[in-house]
Design an enzyme around this catalytic site. Structure first.
Site, mmCIF file in Angstrom:
data_model
loop_
_atom_site.group_PDB
_atom_site.id
_atom_site.type_symbol
_atom_site.label_atom_id
_atom_site.label_comp_id
_atom_site.label_asym_id
_atom_site.label_seq_id
_atom_site.Cartn_x
_atom_site.Cartn_y
_atom_site.Cartn_z
ATOM 1 N N GLN A 178 0.812 -1.232 0.000
ATOM 2 C CA GLN A 178 0.000 0.000 0.000
ATOM 3 C C GLN A 178 0.840 1.274 0.000
ATOM 4 O O GLN A 178 0.328 2.340 -0.322
ATOM 5 C CB GLN A 178 -0.972 0.016 1.189
ATOM 6 C CG GLN A 178 -2.121 -0.976 1.051
ATOM 7 C CD GLN A 178 -3.113 -0.614 -0.060
ATOM 8 O OE1 GLN A 178 -3.213 0.529 -0.488
ATOM 9 N NE2 GLN A 178 -3.844 -1.608 -0.533
ATOM 10 N N SER A 198 3.237 -3.953 -5.837
ATOM 11 C CA SER A 198 2.203 -4.456 -6.742
ATOM 12 C C SER A 198 1.782 -3.295 -7.648
ATOM 13 O O SER A 198 1.257 -2.283 -7.169
ATOM 14 C CB SER A 198 1.018 -4.957 -5.913
ATOM 15 O OG SER A 198 -0.032 -5.317 -6.770
ATOM 16 N N ALA A 199 2.018 -3.462 -8.955
ATOM 17 C CA ALA A 199 1.873 -2.333 -9.885
ATOM 18 C C ALA A 199 0.481 -1.708 -9.897
ATOM 19 O O ALA A 199 0.339 -0.496 -10.058
ATOM 20 C CB ALA A 199 2.240 -2.792 -11.294
ATOM 21 N N HIS A 200 -0.556 -2.543 -9.724
ATOM 22 C CA HIS A 200 -1.912 -1.987 -9.897
ATOM 23 C C HIS A 200 -2.334 -1.068 -8.745
ATOM 24 O O HIS A 200 -3.391 -0.444 -8.802
ATOM 25 C CB HIS A 200 -2.935 -3.100 -10.148
ATOM 26 C CG HIS A 200 -3.283 -3.960 -8.967
ATOM 27 N ND1 HIS A 200 -4.519 -3.941 -8.372
ATOM 28 C CD2 HIS A 200 -2.570 -4.888 -8.286
ATOM 29 C CE1 HIS A 200 -4.556 -4.833 -7.393
ATOM 30 N NE2 HIS A 200 -3.380 -5.413 -7.311
ATOM 31 N N CYS A 328 -17.912 -8.358 11.768
ATOM 32 C CA CYS A 328 -18.344 -9.721 12.013
ATOM 33 C C CYS A 328 -19.484 -9.831 13.009
ATOM 34 O O CYS A 328 -19.377 -10.527 14.005
ATOM 35 C CB CYS A 328 -17.152 -10.529 12.523
ATOM 36 S SG CYS A 328 -17.378 -12.285 12.391
HETATM 37 N N1 PLP Z 1 -0.862 -6.691 0.578
HETATM 38 C C1 PLP Z 1 -1.644 -5.622 0.761
HETATM 39 C C2 PLP Z 1 -1.444 -4.752 1.956
HETATM 40 C C3 PLP Z 1 -2.645 -5.319 -0.161
HETATM 41 O O1 PLP Z 1 -3.440 -4.260 0.033
HETATM 42 C C4 PLP Z 1 -2.817 -6.168 -1.293
HETATM 43 C C5 PLP Z 1 -3.907 -5.924 -2.266
HETATM 44 O O2 PLP Z 1 -5.005 -5.601 -1.888
HETATM 45 C C6 PLP Z 1 -1.954 -7.268 -1.438
HETATM 46 C C7 PLP Z 1 -0.991 -7.497 -0.489
HETATM 47 C C8 PLP Z 1 -2.074 -8.196 -2.602
HETATM 48 O O3 PLP Z 1 -1.546 -7.638 -3.777
HETATM 49 P P1 PLP Z 1 -1.905 -8.256 -5.227
HETATM 50 O O4 PLP Z 1 -3.294 -7.818 -5.529
HETATM 51 O O5 PLP Z 1 -0.904 -7.640 -6.158
HETATM 52 O O6 PLP Z 1 -1.741 -9.721 -5.131
#
Ligand code: PLP
Length: 380
Positions: A178, A198-200, A328
């Site tokens: 993040q 994570s590129a997106h 929850c």
């Molecule tokens: N870690 C965190 C803190 C995330 O917010 C996310 C995606 O929501 C991920 C890992 C997972 O990343 P990816 O969607 O590239 O697998």
């Protein structure tokens, strides 16, 4: 009006990034492992991208490994360290992303590790004294603690955690998904063995990410079957994804100051307008502390209301995309494992709004007005 306020889930691809990717979808289609010129040109594009990512993070290209995203990079860091370094204990927190929490829970279930959770206060802040007391126990340990929380925007002091890990000889992995592209990471000063991207999450394409693996730590291949990624991850590379990710990170770094200021102004505006229009509104975790939290995320805690269960649906009807998480309260709803750890009234609703450089003040005002109407219709 259509409003996209779910940028912590994924961001829109930047048109400049798309332009950089296009040649690798069309004319530059060679396999990077081929030794002919079609392949060699593509290989160079991958290595240029690796160099770009490494330079931005102030590290060496030999420490960057491309993956299919953050989840794979987190898995690679955790699983390989445990398998290859005789790690018997993991210290983590209960509010990690599932990419980490499910992985370490699975390893604990298999009997490979003992899993210890560091104490958190009612806002999800880590008790650093407890972390140090856990580290003192002398077991061979991996610490896996995220940089910023994707639901409540708390930022952990990974500089300090890295120092503690070094002092007590623990390996340190931080899920930086993040913060990558939104905060600077200087790997010459940060004492960590692994961080991930994570590129997106920073206006790049989906399905591509990377793992930074400190040169002092050797691990065995994660995916076998090919010599790609210097034998660490077999499989033909996602070339256009890698090129797009490097371009996206380059843009993110060059515009970081300007965008941080802009996005913080949107977040502050939303907080102020919510306080005006939604009596009793609260905020989860530390997300309302604009200067000291993940500035792209605001977790809104709506007053007890019959409309809370339908909040995301009602926002969606009004053209607003956001995400939720409830603590929850009903059997069928497994809720948010993050909110469940916080000291908060379970009758209240939770909506996560997350911002990007493409959002506008008008979108913020529209969203708050619709939210106020939805809450106002059924306040109990
Ligand atoms: N870690 C965190 C803190 C995330 O917010 C996310 C995606 O929501 C991920 C890992 C997972 O990343 P990816 O969607 O590239 O697998």
């Amino acid at each position: 009006m259509k409003v996209y306020l779910d940028n912590a889930a994924t961001t829109a691809i930047d048109p400049v990034v798309f332009e950089a990717m296009k040649p690798y979808l069309l004319e530059e289609f060679g396999n990077p492992s081929s030794i002919h010129s079609h392949g060699r040109r593509v290989r160079s594009a991958i290595e240029r991208s690796r160099k770009t990512v490494a330079e931005l993070l102030n590290t060496s290209p030999s420490e960057i490994f491309f993956t299919s995203g953050g989840t794979e990079a987190d898995n690679m860091a955790i699983r390989c360290t445990i398998d290859d370094h005789g790690i018997k204990r993991v210290i983590s927190s209960k509010i990690e992303h599932h990419a980490v929490s499910h992985t370490v829970e699975e390893l604990a279930k298999e009997g490979k590790i003992q899993l210890d959770h560091v104490n958190l206060d009612g806002e999800g802040v880590i008790d650093m004294d407890h972390l140090e007391s856990l580290l003192k126990s002398g077991e061979k340990t991996l610490v896996s603690i995220m940089h910023a929380n994707n639901e409540i925007a708390n930022i952990n002091d990974i500089e300090k955690i890295g120092e503690l890990c070094e002092e007590y000889g623990a390996k340190f992995h931080s899920d930086t998904v993040q913060t990558m592209g939104h905060f600077k990471h200087d790997l010459q000063s940060l004492k960590t063995h692994f961080i991930v991207g994570s590129a997106h999450k920073f206006h790049g394409p989906k399905g591509v990410g990377f793992l930074y693996l400190n040169n002092n730590l050797k691990i065995n291949p994660y995916v076998t079957g090919g010599a790609q990624e210097r034998n660490m991850r077999g499989g033909t590379e996602n070339v256009y994804g890698i090129v797009g990710m490097a371009k996206a990170l380059e843009i993110a770094y060059s515009e970081m100051g300007e965008h941080a200021t802009y996005i913080k102004s949107l977040k502050s505006r939303m907080i102020d307008r919510l306080k005006e229009l939604v009596p009793g509104v609260q905020f989860n975790g530390q997300s309302a502390d604009v200067e000291n939290s993940l500035y792209t995320v605001l977790s809104v805690c709506t007053p007890p209301s019959d409309s809370n269960d339908m909040m995301l649906f009602n926002l969606d009807i009004n053209g607003i995309s956001a995400s939720g998480g409830s603590a929850c309260s009903s059997g069928s709803d497994i809720g948010s494992h993050v909110l469940a750890e916080l000291d908060r009234d379970p009758q209240r609703g939770a909506v996560r709004f997350s911002f990007s450089k493409f959002n506008t003040p008008e979108e913020i005002d529209y969203t708050v007005e619709r939210l106020a109407e939805i809450v106002g219709e059924t306040v109990s």
